[in-house]
Design a protein around this motif. Sequence first.
Motif, mmCIF file in Angstrom:
data_model
loop_
_atom_site.group_PDB
_atom_site.id
_atom_site.type_symbol
_atom_site.label_atom_id
_atom_site.label_comp_id
_atom_site.label_asym_id
_atom_site.label_seq_id
_atom_site.Cartn_x
_atom_site.Cartn_y
_atom_site.Cartn_z
ATOM 1 N N UNK A 110 92.876 -30.055 114.231
ATOM 2 C CA UNK A 110 93.924 -29.119 113.842
ATOM 3 C C UNK A 110 93.395 -28.223 112.739
ATOM 4 N N UNK A 111 93.436 -26.928 113.012
ATOM 5 C CA UNK A 111 93.017 -25.970 111.987
ATOM 6 C C UNK A 111 94.260 -25.595 111.187
ATOM 7 N N UNK A 112 94.202 -25.770 109.888
ATOM 8 C CA UNK A 112 95.408 -25.604 109.080
ATOM 9 C C UNK A 112 95.609 -24.226 108.499
ATOM 10 N N UNK A 113 94.558 -23.418 108.439
ATOM 11 C CA UNK A 113 94.662 -22.185 107.662
ATOM 12 C C UNK A 113 94.920 -20.963 108.528
ATOM 13 N N UNK A 114 95.597 -19.976 107.928
ATOM 14 C CA UNK A 114 95.745 -18.651 108.530
ATOM 15 C C UNK A 114 94.421 -17.891 108.545
ATOM 16 N N UNK A 115 93.676 -18.130 107.492
ATOM 17 C CA UNK A 115 92.632 -17.189 107.097
ATOM 18 C C UNK A 115 91.296 -17.531 107.751
ATOM 19 N N UNK A 116 90.589 -16.502 108.218
ATOM 20 C CA UNK A 116 89.299 -16.703 108.869
ATOM 21 C C UNK A 116 88.298 -17.359 107.921
ATOM 22 N N UNK A 117 88.308 -16.921 106.687
ATOM 23 C CA UNK A 117 87.350 -17.473 105.715
ATOM 24 C C UNK A 117 87.679 -18.946 105.421
ATOM 25 N N UNK A 118 88.968 -19.228 105.214
ATOM 26 C CA UNK A 118 89.358 -20.616 104.966
ATOM 27 C C UNK A 118 89.085 -21.475 106.197
ATOM 28 N N UNK A 119 89.306 -20.890 107.383
ATOM 29 C CA UNK A 119 89.049 -21.642 108.622
ATOM 30 C C UNK A 119 87.575 -22.000 108.721
#
Lengths: 411, 271
Positions: B165-174
Motif C-alpha cells: 500500500x502506497x500511502x502518499x499523494x506525492x511522487x517524491x514521498x512515494x
Amino acid sequence: MTQAPPPINATKHMKKLMADHFLGLDRAAREGSPKVAWCTSVGPAELLLSMGFAVYYPENHGALLGATRMATEVIPVANAAGYSPDICSYLTADIGAFLKGVTPLTAAYGIKSIPKADVLVFNTNQCRDVADWFGFYARHWNVPLAGVCSHRGLGEVKRHHIDDVVSQFKDMIPVLEKVSGVKFDIDRLRETVRLSKECTVRWRKVLEYAALSPTPMTFFDHTIHMAPAVVLRGTQEALDYYDLLLAELEQRAAEGVAAAPGERYRLYWDGMPVWGRLRMLSETLGGLGAAVVASTYCNSWIFEAFDAADPFESMARAYLELFIVRDDDYKERYIRQWARRFGVQGIIFHDAKTCPNNSNNRYAMPERLAQDLGVPTLTINGDLNDLRCFSDEQARTNMEAFAEQLGEQAA
Amino acid sequence: MPITAGIDIGASATKAAVIQGEVPARAELIGAAVLRSGVDFALSARQGFELALAEAGLEAQRVERIFSCGYGRGNVDFAQETRTEIAAHAAAAFRHFPRALTVLDIGGQDNKVIKLDDQGRRISFKMNRKCAAGTGAFLEEMALRLNVGLQEFDGLARSARGEVTMGSFCTVFSATEVLAHIRKGVALPDLVKGLFRSVLKRALEMDNLDQTVVMTGGVAAHNPYLLEMLSEMIGRPALTPPRPQLAGAEGAALLAMQSLLPRCDQSHPRP
C-alpha cells in the motif's frame, strides 16, 4: 486575431492618483508628519483617516508585488526566514521584499522603500495572517500593533458581534491618539464614513455596469480600477475618480463598447485574482469570447452598511457583513444572486494555494452551485502571488475546454 | 469519402491519426503513428503525420482538414484548428461507446475525468491539480527508481501475489516509500501492483466514476492490467477503445470531420 478592447481613458487619471498616494506616504514617512498607519484593506481605515494618519495598505503592495511578478522572486526569502510557502503569499511576498530591500514602488514612483509605520492596525475579518504579517513589522520597528480580532464564518451578523467589534474599535483610540497626537473627533469620523459610503455607492455602480451585455468592463478591468476604492476610500479624491469613470462607462454603454469583443459567454470569477497572470487570463478568456462580468473579490469593497449617523456601529457592521467573513450558506446565496443578476453561464473558482479563506471551492460549493444554477463550474488551481503554484498551460487548457463545453451546451 | 487527420502532441508522446468516412460515426481509422514528443513539437507533429499518412498509403493533399490537440496543439503549423485534448478524448470515447460516459484519460503529465451525456455533450470535466501524482510521469519516475523498464510494469503487476500500500499523494514521498519497501525485501511485482493501485486511487479521487467508464490515454494502452484493476475497484467493467493511446488524435480527426458537415449537422451530437 482577437480585436483588442478599447482602453479606458480614466486609467490615466487613476495612475496619477495612485502616484500621489504613494508619494504622499513616502513624504510622510520621511518627514515624520503626518504619522503613517498601516491598515488591512478591509480594516478600520475610516478611524485612522479621521485622526489624520496617512494610511498605507500593505495588501495593495502585495498585489503590486504579484502584478509585477516580483513576488515569486522574493517569496523564497521569506520562506527562508521561517514563513512557510503554504501561508498567505501577500505576507511572504511583502516580508520577502522587505528583507531583500526591494519594492515595486521604486520602478513605479522612484520610492526607495515602503513607508515605515508609526502604528499598525489589522482586522482579522479576512484571515489571521494579517495579524502575523503586521506583527513582523511591529517587532522590527518596535511600533505599536493594534487590531480587531474579528468573528468569522458568520451566518447572521448579530448584535453581540457588532458590540464586540465596536468595543475593539474604541479600545484602539487611546493608542491612536498617542501615536498621532490628535484627539479623536466623532464629527471627523462621521465625515470620513460619509465619504467612504459615497465611494461604495459609486464603486457598486461601476460594477453593476457589467450587468449590461456586452459588458463595457470586465473583472480584469475591475481589479485595476478598484484601487481607489481600496486605498482612497474616505477621501474626496476617490469620489471624483469614480464620477469620472462612471461618466466614461455611461458613454461606453451607450456606444455598445464591449470590453471582451465578440462576447459570447458571461462568467463569474470567485476567489483571488492571479495578479501575475491577469493579462494572460484576460487575453485567453477574451480570445474565447468569454467576459468575466462579476466577481466576489471586486465586490469586497462594497460596504453597504456605512452610515455617518452611527459611525462605529456601521463600521463594525460593514466589516462583519463582508463575503469573506460569512459562512458557506451565505456565500452560496450571494454568488447565486449575482450570477443570476449578471446572466452568467459559468463560474470559475480560483483555488489559491496560499489563500484558503478566499478559495471557496474546497467544500463542494462548485458542485452545489452547478446543480442549483444549472451552469457549469471550473476550478483553476493557482495562487494570488506565488506563480510557482500556477501552470499557464493547465490554466489555458482548462479555460479552452470550459469554453468548448459552454459552446456545446449552447448548440 | 472525406479524409481528416488529428495530431495530439502530448507531454510524452505525439500521436497522429488519419480517418476516412462519410460521417464521423462511420469513420474508419486508416493510418496512425505514435512517437516521442521530444523537444521539437513542430517536428514531431510533422513526422507523426507523415508516418500516419504512410500507413494509410496517402499523400498529404488528400487530407481535407487537420485539427491538433494536446499541450503542443499550438505548435502544429499545418493544422487548421486546435481543440483541447478534453474535447478530443471525449469525441473518440463517444465514437466507440455512444452512451452516457465517464472518460478517464491518464496521460503522461495529467489526468482528466470527462463526463458526457447520452448525446455526447460534455457535462463536466476535471483535470488533476498541478501535480504528477497518479500520472504516467509518476510511473516513469518509479520505473527509474526500480531500475525496471516501463514496458515490464504491466507483466510484473499482473504476476503479483500480494500488493503493497502506497500511502502518499506525492511522487517524491512515494519514491521514499518505494525505497523503504525495497529495503524490507518486498517482491518487485507486489510493489508495482501497489504503484498501479496508487495511480487508480488518484483518479478515483478526482470525481465520481459513475456511468459507463471508458479509459483512454497512453498509460491505459501500455498497461492493460490497470483496466482490470479499475474494473475491480469500481465493481463493473471499465472499457477502453481499441487503441486508447490514439484517442486524442482520433478524436481531433473526428472533430475535424464533423466540422466539414453542413452547419446544421455540426450542432448534432458528435460521432
